[in-house]
Design a protein around this motif. Structure first.
Motif, PDB file in Angstrom:
ATOM      1  N   LEU A 231     -24.582  15.346  46.658  1.00 40.10           N
ATOM      2  CA  LEU A 231     -24.105  16.699  46.759  1.00 40.10           C
ATOM      3  C   LEU A 231     -25.175  18.120  46.908  1.00 40.10           C
ATOM      4  CD1 LEU A 231     -21.937  16.481  43.408  1.00 40.10           C
ATOM      5  CD2 LEU A 231     -21.157  16.374  45.713  1.00 40.10           C
TER       6      LEU A 231
ATOM      7  N   TYR B 279      -6.544  11.059  40.504  1.00 42.06           N
ATOM      8  CA  TYR B 279      -8.102  10.322  40.897  1.00 42.06           C
ATOM      9  C   TYR B 279      -8.017   8.985  41.125  1.00 42.06           C
ATOM     10  CZ  TYR B 279     -11.001  14.316  40.451  1.00 42.06           C
ATOM     11  OH  TYR B 279     -11.578  15.586  40.817  1.00 42.06           O
TER      12      TYR B 279
ATOM     13  N   TRP C 271      -8.889   7.421  44.750  1.00 42.05           N
ATOM     14  CA  TRP C 271      -9.739   6.065  44.900  1.00 42.05           C
ATOM     15  C   TRP C 271      -8.744   5.231  45.398  1.00 42.05           C
ATOM     16  CZ3 TRP C 271     -12.944   9.146  41.985  1.00 42.05           C
ATOM     17  CH2 TRP C 271     -14.408   9.346  42.303  1.00 42.05           C
TER      18      TRP C 271
ATOM     19  N   GLU D 223     -16.689  20.806  41.706  1.00 47.50           N
ATOM     20  CA  GLU D 223     -17.754  19.850  41.611  1.00 47.50           C
ATOM     21  C   GLU D 223     -17.358  18.219  41.489  1.00 47.50           C
ATOM     22  OE1 GLU D 223     -21.047  20.876  39.451  1.00 47.50           O
ATOM     23  OE2 GLU D 223     -22.324  19.090  40.273  1.00 47.50           O
ATOM     24  N   THR D 224     -16.504  18.113  40.315  1.00 50.13           N
ATOM     25  CA  THR D 224     -15.911  16.631  40.315  1.00 50.13           C
ATOM     26  C   THR D 224     -15.121  16.272  41.625  1.00 50.13           C
ATOM     27  OG1 THR D 224     -15.805  17.152  37.853  1.00 50.13           O
ATOM     28  CG2 THR D 224     -14.329  15.447  38.856  1.00 50.13           C
ATOM     29  N   LEU D 225     -14.232  17.190  41.834  1.00 46.67           N
ATOM     30  CA  LEU D 225     -13.607  16.857  43.457  1.00 46.67           C
ATOM     31  C   LEU D 225     -14.609  16.546  44.497  1.00 46.67           C
ATOM     32  CD1 LEU D 225     -10.813  16.730  44.475  1.00 46.67           C
ATOM     33  CD2 LEU D 225     -11.021  19.175  45.241  1.00 46.67           C
ATOM     34  N   LEU D 226     -15.713  17.266  44.598  1.00 42.83           N
ATOM     35  CA  LEU D 226     -16.558  17.035  45.589  1.00 42.83           C
ATOM     36  C   LEU D 226     -17.436  15.859  45.460  1.00 42.83           C
ATOM     37  CD1 LEU D 226     -18.102  20.637  46.134  1.00 42.83           C
ATOM     38  CD2 LEU D 226     -16.380  19.448  47.395  1.00 42.83           C
ATOM     39  N   ALA D 227     -17.567  15.219  43.958  1.00 45.73           N
ATOM     40  CA  ALA D 227     -18.403  14.278  43.761  1.00 45.73           C
ATOM     41  C   ALA D 227     -17.382  12.777  44.008  1.00 45.73           C
ATOM     42  CB  ALA D 227     -18.769  14.200  42.334  1.00 45.73           C
ATOM     43  N   SER D 228     -16.176  13.168  44.403  1.00 42.60           N
ATOM     44  CA  SER D 228     -15.355  12.014  44.620  1.00 42.60           C
ATOM     45  C   SER D 228     -15.491  11.375  46.086  1.00 42.60           C
ATOM     46  CB  SER D 228     -13.929  12.403  44.608  1.00 42.60           C
ATOM     47  OG  SER D 228     -13.555  13.197  45.563  1.00 42.60           O
TER      48      SER D 228
ATOM     49  N   ARG E 154     -20.809  20.796  51.036  1.00 44.08           N
ATOM     50  CA  ARG E 154     -20.694  20.288  49.602  1.00 44.08           C
ATOM     51  C   ARG E 154     -22.080  21.240  48.808  1.00 44.08           C
ATOM     52  NH1 ARG E 154     -17.480  15.211  48.623  1.00 44.08           N
ATOM     53  NH2 ARG E 154     -16.603  15.159  50.575  1.00 44.08           N
ATOM     54  N   ALA E 155     -23.283  21.295  49.296  1.00 45.32           N
ATOM     55  CA  ALA E 155     -24.221  21.732  48.558  1.00 45.32           C
ATOM     56  C   ALA E 155     -23.982  23.479  48.501  1.00 45.32           C
ATOM     57  CB  ALA E 155     -25.535  21.588  49.494  1.00 45.32           C
TER      58      ALA E 155
ATOM     59  N   ILE F  60     -21.385  24.079  45.730  1.00 48.19           N
ATOM     60  CA  ILE F  60     -21.810  23.954  44.441  1.00 48.19           C
ATOM     61  C   ILE F  60     -22.772  25.091  44.045  1.00 48.19           C
ATOM     62  CG2 ILE F  60     -23.361  22.639  43.246  1.00 48.19           C
ATOM     63  CD1 ILE F  60     -21.874  20.180  44.614  1.00 48.19           C
ATOM     64  N   LEU F  61     -23.512  25.451  44.997  1.00 47.28           N
ATOM     65  CA  LEU F  61     -24.720  26.323  44.433  1.00 47.28           C
ATOM     66  C   LEU F  61     -24.197  27.987  44.522  1.00 47.28           C
ATOM     67  CD1 LEU F  61     -27.778  25.034  46.312  1.00 47.28           C
ATOM     68  CD2 LEU F  61     -27.216  24.824  43.963  1.00 47.28           C
TER      69      LEU F  61
END
Lengths: 313, 246
Positions: free
Chosen positions: A54, A102, A106, B86-91, B240-241, B244-245
């Motif tokens: 990220l 989710y 997935w 952030e959780t969505l982007l971490a998927s 993404r970065a 998030i920032l």
């Protein structure tokens, strides 16, 4: 799955003039619960963000599950689960719908998805409330659901960023217990950041201590304790100067000090505390409590040393 | 990619419905009320003219701009505000699946409502103002509403998503979006007023007779170019970065 699931080499991340992560070198073996300890603002979340692709590193490199960060970040995210700084749940959705979403993300087939959602919700005692909007839930319940979401697709590695932060003293151990049980059953590697040392001591096989972005120590919790020297705090009564002098003369004692009704002793490496306790009892000292140095003491010592040695301090 | 788009659309529509106080309340306020107003009340009040007026294609092809414009601010700024981004982007979802899924959900809502209310309006007029023969909008009217409705939905969705990507809060995104819409409308009015009289006559001629279809095609091409530019801008902005920032 590779034996080492996370490997970082001189991993560094700068935010303008601030170095959030500084030359981090880590190796996390598969199947372990790896504790990443540090005070607030020490670079733990930034490290997780880099490992998930990220955030891009400013320098150095990292591999997760054999995939390069950030070049193969999609491959990493495909195989990883995450509970980040915020639980990330859709609060208007029910618990079921959060996991349903989710599960679809997935691409779990419908039948498998529903069976898995039921399995996780039942294990975490959330099944009866699966139709409620999670916005009305307590923080502890939300964190449990977020753990379920992170494990839903049976990832090979899970990143948990302070999962028990902000939970009350009842909810935190309950979540910790659920987490330990789930992780053991699923056989997943866990990268857990926390500033709760008791949590790290109870859950983690390996611990890294980080401060101001720098790695201060890495090892098993008992190794770290040994590295800092064995210390003990003995709450006692009837300790006189003669006893204290006798204590200081013993071969296993490196230092002994009487302070505020407590006897603080530091033993030489390999020395046993039992002989010291026996000698004190024979000398007529009444012992009320003996507390060996915890990981917290090690942690605080390391942080203090880091502050003393830091060029900016 | 298609399965991921459908997943995001499912999530976005469910969130949209639940944001209005539960599923039933959401269905009433986001679909029921607009359909009753645009598909029953207005056609009933206007009678047979509703189907034949030349204003119908103009109004209905731009209707999605308003419908989508009212919702689009929430797309990314809302996720950021509610700490779900952030959780969505971490998927495992790709950048494009998230971005296009959100655009498709919004554009689908606006376009679907415009086309549905056109169909319902036609039924309403025929049911409540019976004539000797069935009253139907012309082929050109239907084509304009379907094509321009889709393009204006995409315009609102892509432009709004671009604004929402950059905004720090839903409120800021909504304010910028409103200003952009106002500028668009006032700009068009000012442009029309500033045209010399001879141009006005030429413009009127472009919308009548055999020139109409050509004018529509040129306008559609122009809108496609603008939509493509806005979508490209949103794709470039989606990092993404940065998300998030920010």
């Amino acid at each position: 799955m590779p034996e080492i699931v996370i490997r970082t080499e001189a991993l560094t991340r700068d935010f303008d003039a601030l170095r959030a992560v500084d030359n981090l070198n880590l190796e996390v073996p598969a199947g372990t619960i790896f504790g990443f300890l540090g005070p607030n603002g020490s670079g733990k979340t930034t490290t997780i963000r880099m490992l998930l692709g990220l955030l891009e590193p400013s320098a150095g490199r990292a591999e997760v599950l054999g995939f390069d960060v950030p070049r193969q970040a999609d491959e990493i995210r495909l195989r990883a689960g995450a509970l980040l700084e915020h639980h990330g749940l859709y609060e208007r959705f029910s618990a079921w719908d959060n996991l349903e979403f989710y599960g679809r993300v997935w691409r779990l087939p419908r039948r498998e998805r529903h069976a898995r959602i039921e399995e996780l919700l039942r294990r975490l005692d959330l099944w009866e409330r699966r139709r409620e909007a999670v916005g009305r839930w307590s923080r502890g319940m939300k964190q449990k659901l977020a753990v379920a979401r992170a494990l839903l697709h049976r990832p090979q590695i899970v990143f948990l960023d302070e999962p028990t932060a902000g939970l009350d003293p009842v909810a935190a151990p309950s979540l910790r217990q659920d987490l330990a049980g789930l992780v053991q059953r699923e056989g997943v590697t866990v990268f857990l950041t926390t500033h709760n040392l008791a949590e790290a001591e109870k859950l983690c096989h390996l611990v890294a201590v980080i401060s101001a972005g720098r790695l201060l120590a890495l090892g098993r919790p008992d190794e770290l304790r040994a590295r800092a020297g064995l210390r003990a705090e003995i709450a006692a009564r009837l300790v006189d100067e003669t006893t204290l002098d006798a204590l200081r003369r013993r071969a296993e004692i490196a230092a002994a000090e009487w302070r505020d009704g407590r006897l603080l002793v530091e033993l030489h490496p390999g020395a046993e505390l039992a002989g010291v306790i026996a000698m004190l009892v024979e000398s007529g000292v009444r012992i009320e409590e003996v507390r060996k140095a915890s990981l917290e003491d090690v942690f605080l010592t390391l942080i203090e040393e880091e502050k003393r040695c830091s060029p900016t301090s | 990619m298609l399965a991921d788009l459908v997943t995001i659309v499912w999530k976005e529509w469910k969130e949209l419905l639940l944001s209005r106080g539960g599923l039933r309340g959401g269905l009433v306020s986001t679909i029921g009320i607009p359909l009753v107003m645009l598909g029953i009340y207005l056609p009933w009040q206007n009678g047979p003219e509703w189907v034949t007026t030349p204003l119908l294609p103009v109004a209905w092809s731009w209707l999605p701009l308003l419908l989508v414009g009212a919702l689009v601010a929430d797309s990314f700024a809302g996720e950021r505000e509610r700490k779900t981004l952030e959780t969505l982007l971490a998927s495992r979802l790709s950048d494009r699946a998230i971005l296009f899924g959100k655009m498709a959900a919004l554009a689908g809502y606006g376009w679907g409502l415009a086309v549905s209310s056109l169909l319902l309006g036609t039924v309403t007029v025929n049911a409540l103002h019976r004539q000797e023969r069935l009253l139907l909008p012309g082929a050109n009217t239907v084509a304009v509403i379907v094509v321009f409705g889709l393009l204006s939905s995409l315009l609102a969705a892509s432009g709004g998503v671009l604004i929402s990507l950059r905004a720090t809060s839903v409120r800021q995104a909504a304010q910028i979006n409103s200003l952009a819409m106002l500028a668009l409308i006032l700009g068009a009015v000012a442009l029309a007023k500033s045209l010399p009289p001879s141009w006005g006559a030429r413009l009127a001629a472009a919308f009548t007779g055999p020139n109409l279809v050509r004018t529509e095609l040129v306008a559609a091409a122009g809108l496609i170019v603008i939509d493509a530019a806005l979508i490209a801008g949103a794709v470039a902005r989606f990092q993404r970065a940065r998300l998030i920032l920010d």
